[in-house]
Design a protein around this motif. Structure first.
Motif, PDB file in Angstrom:
ATOM      1  N   TYR A 206      32.941  44.032  36.340  1.00  0.00           N
ATOM      2  CA  TYR A 206      33.655  44.534  37.511  1.00  0.00           C
ATOM      3  C   TYR A 206      32.909  45.757  38.052  1.00  0.00           C
ATOM      4  CZ  TYR A 206      37.220  41.536  35.521  1.00  0.00           C
ATOM      5  OH  TYR A 206      37.870  40.451  35.012  1.00  0.00           O
TER       6      TYR A 206
ATOM      7  N   ASP B 146      32.790  42.229  44.404  1.00  0.00           N
ATOM      8  CA  ASP B 146      34.127  42.798  44.549  1.00  0.00           C
ATOM      9  C   ASP B 146      35.209  41.729  44.689  1.00  0.00           C
ATOM     10  OD1 ASP B 146      33.783  41.847  47.117  1.00  0.00           O
ATOM     11  OD2 ASP B 146      33.941  43.803  48.101  1.00  0.00           O
ATOM     12  N   ARG B 147      34.833  40.478  44.479  1.00  0.00           N
ATOM     13  CA  ARG B 147      35.727  39.310  44.516  1.00  0.00           C
ATOM     14  C   ARG B 147      36.135  38.928  45.933  1.00  0.00           C
ATOM     15  NH1 ARG B 147      34.020  41.054  39.568  1.00  0.00           N
ATOM     16  NH2 ARG B 147      35.036  39.897  37.876  1.00  0.00           N
TER      17      ARG B 147
ATOM     18  N   GLN C  83      46.026  42.296  36.558  1.00  0.00           N
ATOM     19  CA  GLN C  83      45.995  41.371  37.683  1.00  0.00           C
ATOM     20  C   GLN C  83      44.576  40.941  38.006  1.00  0.00           C
ATOM     21  OE1 GLN C  83      48.364  39.724  39.149  1.00  0.00           O
ATOM     22  NE2 GLN C  83      46.863  38.709  40.478  1.00  0.00           N
ATOM     23  N   ALA C  84      43.583  41.798  37.738  1.00  0.00           N
ATOM     24  CA  ALA C  84      42.189  41.421  37.981  1.00  0.00           C
ATOM     25  C   ALA C  84      41.771  40.257  37.090  1.00  0.00           C
ATOM     26  CB  ALA C  84      41.274  42.623  37.751  1.00  0.00           C
TER      27      ALA C  84
ATOM     28  N   SER D 126      42.502  46.129  36.000  1.00  0.00           N
ATOM     29  CA  SER D 126      43.934  45.877  35.857  1.00  0.00           C
ATOM     30  C   SER D 126      44.135  44.504  35.243  1.00  0.00           C
ATOM     31  CB  SER D 126      44.640  45.942  37.214  1.00  0.00           C
ATOM     32  OG  SER D 126      44.217  44.856  38.032  1.00  0.00           O
TER      33      SER D 126
ATOM     34  N   ARG E 191      45.805  50.264  32.496  1.00  0.00           N
ATOM     35  CA  ARG E 191      45.996  49.112  31.609  1.00  0.00           C
ATOM     36  C   ARG E 191      47.213  49.313  30.695  1.00  0.00           C
ATOM     37  NH1 ARG E 191      42.066  45.432  31.428  1.00  0.00           N
ATOM     38  NH2 ARG E 191      43.899  44.241  30.749  1.00  0.00           N
TER      39      ARG E 191
ATOM     40  N   ALA F 293      38.201  45.133  32.844  1.00  0.00           N
ATOM     41  CA  ALA F 293      38.922  44.817  34.077  1.00  0.00           C
ATOM     42  C   ALA F 293      39.755  46.026  34.499  1.00  0.00           C
ATOM     43  CB  ALA F 293      39.818  43.606  33.880  1.00  0.00           C
TER      44      ALA F 293
ATOM     45  N   GLN G 161      43.315  37.235  38.676  1.00  0.00           N
ATOM     46  CA  GLN G 161      42.619  36.908  39.913  1.00  0.00           C
ATOM     47  C   GLN G 161      41.341  36.118  39.658  1.00  0.00           C
ATOM     48  OE1 GLN G 161      40.726  40.163  41.980  1.00  0.00           O
ATOM     49  NE2 GLN G 161      40.971  39.183  43.986  1.00  0.00           N
ATOM     50  N   ASP G 162      40.606  36.465  38.622  1.00  0.00           N
ATOM     51  CA  ASP G 162      39.364  35.742  38.346  1.00  0.00           C
ATOM     52  C   ASP G 162      39.637  34.271  38.042  1.00  0.00           C
ATOM     53  OD1 ASP G 162      37.893  37.970  38.822  1.00  0.00           O
ATOM     54  OD2 ASP G 162      37.209  38.279  36.769  1.00  0.00           O
TER      55      ASP G 162
ATOM     56  N   THR H  94      30.882  35.140  40.251  1.00  0.00           N
ATOM     57  CA  THR H  94      30.691  36.230  41.217  1.00  0.00           C
ATOM     58  C   THR H  94      29.265  36.756  41.132  1.00  0.00           C
ATOM     59  OG1 THR H  94      31.213  38.129  39.794  1.00  0.00           O
ATOM     60  CG2 THR H  94      33.079  36.939  40.764  1.00  0.00           C
TER      61      THR H  94
END
Length: 598
Positions: free
Chosen positions: A313, A575-576, A324-325, A322, A9, A320, A328-329, A562
């Motif tokens: 997660y 895990d998305r 980017q996670a 990252s 992070r 999170a 992504q959500d 999720t």
């Protein structure tokens, strides 16, 4: 900005209040579990710690390298801290994104500050940065997190393992830890209020420290164009009010269709003309208002197709893995046809809100207080709220006030009254949280308590939670608002009467679907699990249609984005990865133009 690629992070954690110089402390720290919470007595303030951990991940998570899911009454952290020579002459602030629950900070064995609350960001003043320039100093942090006492926990289980809609625990540091050098006189976090009607932003600019003769210079930019500038003397009460206007040629309202953001630059200028402090922020020009049963965005009806987002997660738990996670959500939600979320039972990190701002994602922000109740004579008192709920919630509102993506506040969720014959502590806390939120923010609607416990008659929004799985039964219970009072479940026993506020079903669905088959405690969802994927679409269609067909419903919130551990009722797997035909879910929500009212 200072961070390394090897750090977890590494991104700047406070994007709405930016200074150029900072030091990211994420990474390996010395660590020890203090199972008996006796470390203070045993000298752990300055004694060697027995293990290591990767910050900012909680010790229960696999990403921390510890992965201990037992009850952790207290945990200790330590690392050496040395700062650049260029920071000499500044004060040094320690920022902690979040730490669960009761945190104390020492430097070289001397206590520097404390904080209570597991969800909100806080800052500890470590004194002159010069002390950290000459040689490394030892930074020690203890976090205490009893599973027995009364505290706000969100979805964290009091039992050894998660069950039903409760998950495992998060102890200690779980958001970015970082250092920042600041001058003795400096900006505190600005409050930016959009005024869409007049095309302006109202800025409240608090300044701490001696500021006699100093000026504030504020600039508003649209891309590379500076579109307004203000120059003001620092107010004698140290909160300077500044208005920045948006010319008609540059006026774009923030919305899901056009999430336009303006940059804001602030400088604090000394009486002699020197720049004392410089910060940057951003703002979105939009309004949220109420017109009878409608919630309006920029004066127009925008049907709020929200999804419940727990923000968990598999490897990081509440953290999170990252940046980017986080993105992504939001992308996954938008792909499924939702335009926003209830950020459920957790104060999400500020970078999530930043991404929501720039991606046009509507957000209802919450506090993590599920299980908060007024117990009866045999229920015990370990879920009874106290004044700390109000304090912690106001910390969240103060931090997140300026984010345009937030369109509503939800201090409490599904509170419960065993006694209806008297005013209770829960009544006091509910009313206190509602009134404090209204005083802190006059620009957004506030729900007193989401679900079936409306105890404040001035609540801006009325809502309900209904997990009936049969669409016909769901329709009978969730009768059109035009037919009379709305559905409120068993909360009708203790809730104040509906008085025509905007209304929505803020939790429904939760369709239990496990492609591998439902298997005991390893799988949980609402009602009867469906047997095939096709049944998921049939049930989803039936439930959604009931709410879309009610012209007085301003939105809904489907459970959930999720799967989360044993709770297997998500649009996506935990895990998305793909669980359902997302394009089909999107079409079900958007196939009739009538659902996009306005």
């Amino acid at each position: 900005m200072t961070a390394t690629a090897a750090q977890p992070r590494p991104e700047y954690p406070r994007p709405s209040f930016v200074r150029d110089r900072w030091l990211n402390l994420n990474g390996a720290w010395d660590f020890e579990i203090d199972q008996g919470d006796s470390g203070l007595e045993r000298g752990l303030v300055d004694a060697p710690l027995s293990g290591t951990i990767i910050v900012p991940f909680a010790p229960e998570s696999t990403l921390s390298g510890v992965a201990n899911t037992d009850f952790l009454e207290a945990v200790w952290y330590r690392r050496g801290v040395q700062v650049p020579q260029a920071w000499s002459g500044q004060l040094l602030l320690l920022h902690i994104g979040a730490a669960d629950y009761d945190t104390t900070v020492w430097v070289d064995g001397t206590e520097c500050g404390r904080h209570r609350g597991g969800f909100t960001s806080f800052t500890i003043d470590l004194g002159p940065a010069d002390h950290f320039v000459r040689a490394p100093r030892q930074l020690t942090i203890r976090c205490r997190d009893s599973h027995r006492g009364a505290q706000a926990r969100g979805k964290q289980s009091r039992d050894y393992e998660g069950r039903a809609a409760l998950y495992g625990r998060t102890t200690g540091l779980w958001q970015t830890v970082w250092l920042e050098p600041v001058p003795a006189t400096r900006f505190e976090r600005p409050r930016i209020t959009p005024d869409a009607g007049s095309g302006a932003f109202h800025l409240e600019l608090p300044v701490s420290g001696p500021a006699a003769g100093m000026r504030v210079v504020a600039e508003l930019l649209d891309g590379t164009d500076r579109i307004d500038r203000a120059d003001r003397l620092v107010a004698t009460d140290f909160t300077t009010m500044v208005d920045l206007a948006v010319p008609l040629a540059h006026r774009r309202l923030w919305s899901p269709a056009d999430p336009h953001l303006y940059d804001v630059r602030l400088q604090l200028i000394s009486a002699g003309g020197d720049v004392v402090d410089t910060v940057s922020s951003y703002a979105g020009l939009r309004s949220v208002s109420i017109d009878g049963p409608a919630v309006l965005l920029n004066g127009e009806r925008v049907f709020q197709r929200l999804v419940l987002d727990q923000g968990y997660y598999p490897d990081g738990l509440m953290t999170a893995p990252s940046d980017q996670a986080l993105v992504q959500d939001i992308e996954l939600s938008l792909a499924a046809g939702f335009n926003g979320a209830r950020l459920h039972q957790k104060v999400f990190e500020e970078r999530f809100l930043h991404h929501a701002d720039r991606m046009g994602y509507l957000v209802w922000a919450e506090f993590g207080d599920w299980g908060c109740r007024e117990p009866g004579p045999s229920s015990g008192d370990n879920q009874r709220p106290d004044a700390s709920y109000i304090t912690q919630w106001l910390e969240a509102v103060q931090r997140d006030y300026s984010h345009p993506s937030i369109v509503g506040w939800c201090p409490l969720n599904e509170t419960f009254q065993d006694r209806q014959d008297r005013i209770t502590v829960l009544d006091d806390v509910t009313r206190g949280m509602f009134l404090a939120t209204k005083l802190a923010d006059r620009t957004r609607p506030v729900i007193d308590a989401s679900g079936y416990a409306h105890r404040v008659d001035q609540t801006d929004v009325y809502d309900s939670h209904l997990y009936e799985q049969d669409p016909r039964e769901f329709a009978d219970l969730m009768k059109p608002l035009a037919d009379g009072a709305p559905y409120i479940n068993e909360g009708a026993k203790w809730s104040v009467a509906y008085r025509g506020q905007p209304y929505f079903c803020s939790e429904f669905g939760g369709i239990w679907w496990s492609p591998g088959g439902v298997q005991g405690a390893d799988s949980w969802g609402y009602g009867q699990a469906v047997r095939t994927e096709e049944e998921v679409y049939e049930r989803f269609t039936g439930l959604v249609d009931v709410l879309l067909d009610d012209p007085l419903m301003f939105g809904y919130c489907y459970t959930q984005l999720t799967d989360v551990f044993q709770e297997q009722n998500g649009i996506y797997f935990f895990d998305r990865s793909a669980k359902l035909d997302v394009a089909r879910i999107r079409r079900i929500q958007q196939r009739r133009a009538a659902i996009e009212r306005g």
